[in-house]
Design a protein around this motif. Sequence first.
Motif, PDB file in Angstrom:
ATOM      1  N   ARG A  30      -4.970   4.131  13.507  1.00 38.59           N
ATOM      2  CA  ARG A  30      -4.278   5.276  12.893  1.00 38.59           C
ATOM      3  C   ARG A  30      -3.622   4.795  11.601  1.00 38.59           C
ATOM      4  NH1 ARG A  30      -4.011   8.968  17.378  1.00 38.59           N
ATOM      5  NH2 ARG A  30      -5.500   8.057  18.887  1.00 38.59           N
ATOM      6  N   ARG A  31      -3.891   5.538  10.528  1.00 37.48           N
ATOM      7  CA  ARG A  31      -3.375   5.174   9.204  1.00 37.48           C
ATOM      8  C   ARG A  31      -2.799   6.408   8.525  1.00 37.48           C
ATOM      9  NH1 ARG A  31      -5.856   1.009   6.274  1.00 37.48           N
ATOM     10  NH2 ARG A  31      -5.886   2.449   4.516  1.00 37.48           N
ATOM     11  N   PRO A  32      -1.824   6.218   7.623  1.00 42.73           N
ATOM     12  CA  PRO A  32      -1.330   7.364   6.862  1.00 42.73           C
ATOM     13  C   PRO A  32      -2.465   8.016   6.076  1.00 42.73           C
ATOM     14  CG  PRO A  32       0.139   5.484   6.612  1.00 42.73           C
ATOM     15  CD  PRO A  32      -1.075   4.979   7.316  1.00 42.73           C
ATOM     16  N   ALA A  33      -2.542   9.328   6.140  1.00 41.51           N
ATOM     17  CA  ALA A  33      -3.568  10.065   5.414  1.00 41.51           C
ATOM     18  C   ALA A  33      -3.031  10.492   4.049  1.00 41.51           C
ATOM     19  CB  ALA A  33      -4.019  11.281   6.216  1.00 41.51           C
ATOM     20  N   GLY A  34      -3.941  10.866   3.171  1.00 40.54           N
ATOM     21  CA  GLY A  34      -3.561  11.325   1.841  1.00 40.54           C
ATOM     22  C   GLY A  34      -4.508  12.407   1.374  1.00 40.54           C
ATOM     23  N   ALA A  35      -4.303  12.874   0.162  1.00 39.84           N
ATOM     24  CA  ALA A  35      -5.166  13.933  -0.378  1.00 39.84           C
ATOM     25  C   ALA A  35      -6.624  13.495  -0.450  1.00 39.84           C
ATOM     26  CB  ALA A  35      -4.662  14.343  -1.763  1.00 39.84           C
ATOM     27  N   TRP A  36      -6.839  12.180  -0.520  1.00 41.50           N
ATOM     28  CA  TRP A  36      -8.186  11.629  -0.630  1.00 41.50           C
ATOM     29  C   TRP A  36      -8.904  11.513   0.711  1.00 41.50           C
ATOM     30  CZ3 TRP A  36      -3.541   9.258  -1.619  1.00 41.50           C
ATOM     31  CH2 TRP A  36      -3.085   8.379  -0.626  1.00 41.50           C
ATOM     32  N   THR A  37      -8.174  11.638   1.823  1.00 44.78           N
ATOM     33  CA  THR A  37      -8.750  11.359   3.141  1.00 44.78           C
ATOM     34  C   THR A  37      -9.967  12.224   3.468  1.00 44.78           C
ATOM     35  OG1 THR A  37      -6.601  10.573   3.940  1.00 44.78           O
ATOM     36  CG2 THR A  37      -8.246  11.191   5.598  1.00 44.78           C
ATOM     37  N   PRO A  38      -9.980  13.544   3.215  1.00 44.28           N
ATOM     38  CA  PRO A  38     -11.184  14.319   3.526  1.00 44.28           C
ATOM     39  C   PRO A  38     -12.431  13.815   2.810  1.00 44.28           C
ATOM     40  CG  PRO A  38      -9.315  15.786   3.184  1.00 44.28           C
ATOM     41  CD  PRO A  38      -8.861  14.413   2.765  1.00 44.28           C
ATOM     42  N   ALA A  39     -12.299  13.429   1.539  1.00 44.59           N
ATOM     43  CA  ALA A  39     -13.456  12.927   0.799  1.00 44.59           C
ATOM     44  C   ALA A  39     -13.910  11.583   1.356  1.00 44.59           C
ATOM     45  CB  ALA A  39     -13.117  12.802  -0.685  1.00 44.59           C
ATOM     46  N   VAL A  40     -12.951  10.710   1.679  1.00 46.45           N
ATOM     47  CA  VAL A  40     -13.302   9.403   2.241  1.00 46.45           C
ATOM     48  C   VAL A  40     -13.983   9.570   3.592  1.00 46.45           C
ATOM     49  CG1 VAL A  40     -12.362   7.236   3.125  1.00 46.45           C
ATOM     50  CG2 VAL A  40     -11.501   8.174   0.977  1.00 46.45           C
ATOM     51  N   HIS A  41     -13.495  10.473   4.424  1.00 50.70           N
ATOM     52  CA  HIS A  41     -14.110  10.694   5.724  1.00 50.70           C
ATOM     53  C   HIS A  41     -15.518  11.260   5.575  1.00 50.70           C
ATOM     54  CE1 HIS A  41     -10.424  10.607   8.634  1.00 50.70           C
ATOM     55  NE2 HIS A  41     -10.423   9.596   7.772  1.00 50.70           N
ATOM     56  N   ALA A  42     -15.723  12.128   4.599  1.00 48.91           N
ATOM     57  CA  ALA A  42     -17.075  12.643   4.348  1.00 48.91           C
ATOM     58  C   ALA A  42     -18.005  11.513   3.932  1.00 48.91           C
ATOM     59  CB  ALA A  42     -17.035  13.723   3.271  1.00 48.91           C
ATOM     60  N   PHE A  43     -17.488  10.601   3.131  1.00 54.26           N
ATOM     61  CA  PHE A  43     -18.289   9.458   2.685  1.00 54.26           C
ATOM     62  C   PHE A  43     -18.622   8.534   3.855  1.00 54.26           C
ATOM     63  CE2 PHE A  43     -18.241   5.144   0.516  1.00 54.26           C
ATOM     64  CZ  PHE A  43     -19.538   5.257   0.029  1.00 54.26           C
ATOM     65  N   LEU A  44     -17.633   8.199   4.674  1.00 53.21           N
ATOM     66  CA  LEU A  44     -17.873   7.330   5.823  1.00 53.21           C
ATOM     67  C   LEU A  44     -18.842   7.971   6.814  1.00 53.21           C
ATOM     68  CD1 LEU A  44     -14.257   5.971   6.487  1.00 53.21           C
ATOM     69  CD2 LEU A  44     -16.176   4.729   5.463  1.00 53.21           C
ATOM     70  N   THR A  45     -18.725   9.271   7.006  1.00 56.89           N
ATOM     71  CA  THR A  45     -19.657   9.971   7.889  1.00 56.89           C
ATOM     72  C   THR A  45     -21.075   9.874   7.351  1.00 56.89           C
ATOM     73  OG1 THR A  45     -17.944  11.518   8.646  1.00 56.89           O
ATOM     74  CG2 THR A  45     -20.244  12.218   8.883  1.00 56.89           C
ATOM     75  N   GLY A 107     -27.211   8.002  -1.733  1.00 56.96           N
ATOM     76  CA  GLY A 107     -27.638   9.338  -1.357  1.00 56.96           C
ATOM     77  C   GLY A 107     -26.506  10.295  -1.036  1.00 56.96           C
ATOM     78  N   PHE A 108     -25.269   9.878  -1.288  1.00 59.27           N
ATOM     79  CA  PHE A 108     -24.116  10.710  -0.922  1.00 59.27           C
ATOM     80  C   PHE A 108     -23.781  11.711  -2.007  1.00 59.27           C
ATOM     81  CE2 PHE A 108     -19.364  11.098  -1.075  1.00 59.27           C
ATOM     82  CZ  PHE A 108     -19.222  11.901   0.048  1.00 59.27           C
ATOM     83  N   THR A 109     -23.574  12.957  -1.610  1.00 54.77           N
ATOM     84  CA  THR A 109     -23.097  13.999  -2.520  1.00 54.77           C
ATOM     85  C   THR A 109     -21.675  14.366  -2.111  1.00 54.77           C
ATOM     86  OG1 THR A 109     -25.319  14.898  -2.826  1.00 54.77           O
ATOM     87  CG2 THR A 109     -23.459  16.335  -3.381  1.00 54.77           C
ATOM     88  N   PRO A 110     -20.680  14.099  -2.948  1.00 62.75           N
ATOM     89  CA  PRO A 110     -19.290  14.413  -2.570  1.00 62.75           C
ATOM     90  C   PRO A 110     -19.104  15.893  -2.287  1.00 62.75           C
ATOM     91  CG  PRO A 110     -19.356  12.952  -4.473  1.00 62.75           C
ATOM     92  CD  PRO A 110     -20.761  13.419  -4.250  1.00 62.75           C
ATOM     93  N   PRO A 111     -18.215  16.219  -1.365  1.00 64.76           N
ATOM     94  CA  PRO A 111     -17.955  17.636  -1.081  1.00 64.76           C
ATOM     95  C   PRO A 111     -17.309  18.311  -2.284  1.00 64.76           C
ATOM     96  CG  PRO A 111     -16.368  16.216   0.045  1.00 64.76           C
ATOM     97  CD  PRO A 111     -17.409  15.318  -0.532  1.00 64.76           C
ATOM     98  N   PRO A 112     -17.452  19.622  -2.409  1.00 68.03           N
ATOM     99  CA  PRO A 112     -16.827  20.336  -3.531  1.00 68.03           C
ATOM    100  C   PRO A 112     -15.318  20.095  -3.567  1.00 68.03           C
ATOM    101  CG  PRO A 112     -18.368  21.760  -2.352  1.00 68.03           C
ATOM    102  CD  PRO A 112     -18.221  20.512  -1.531  1.00 68.03           C
ATOM    103  N   GLY A 113     -14.812  19.831  -4.758  1.00 65.65           N
ATOM    104  CA  GLY A 113     -13.382  19.615  -4.925  1.00 65.65           C
ATOM    105  C   GLY A 113     -12.879  18.300  -4.376  1.00 65.65           C
TER     106      GLY A 113
END
Length: 261
Positions: A30-45, A107-113
């Motif tokens: 468990r780590r502190p999340a930030g505004a960047w976390t959704p994009a990072v999680h999409a990348f790791l997925t 091959g990764f496409t970042p999510p919108p925004g």
Amino acid sequence: MPTPADTPPEQPLTGGNVAAAVVRVGDTVRRPAGAWTPAVHAFLTHLHDVGFDGAPRPLGIDTTGREVLTYLPGTVPWPDRFDLLGPDAALRRVGRLVRDLHDAAAGFTPPPGAVWRRLIPPDGTDLVVHHDLAPWNLVVGDRWAFIDWDTAAPGTRLWDLAYAAKAFVPLTADPAWQRPDAARRLRTLVDAYGLDERQRRTLVPLLAHRARSMHDFLAAQAASGAMPWTRLWNEGHGETWRRDAAYIRARERQWTRALLG
């Protein structure tokens, strides 16, 4: 449904320079999340979806707002177990791991925004890269994997590899860590990654530039009083990066001979 008594205790994880309040809970981190976390999680997925297993798998956000990642068992080599990275076979494994990461990221496409925590402007934005590939962010175990993805953001292969080479060879002015075989180890890492001649010629001046960018970043953050960067500056990290950048630049002909010889 698990009861409080069934919940594993939180075990603090230490060793990072900037991560705070990182804990292990059972088989998760468990780590502190930030505004960047959704994009990072999409990348790791994405990395896991295309078969790259050299990173933790994201598991979402817990009830306290922390990001949840799979726990990766093993040893972090820096600083006490750098001997794990001494053999050429280990360095080749690192080089191949970095190459596999970059190939998977292509091959990764970042999510919108998508919001990224980009601390230092890179030399380009070809693909999303880690930006801190180093022995303090590598877990050596049954599988080898990189951790601490908070600063993953658009960059380039060579920008990421230059940082990794500086850290894993290592390329440093510190007598305690200097290696007489640094040039050969640099060649070993680059060969394992698989750069062509043009890329090798481009990488050489980028080695010092990437190191100097760390000094300049810490200097700017310290001037504004931003934490934790001011603390790192006051502890001498900025001066270390400055000396290392000068050491690397003064030996560019040596690195070039090693990579092209």
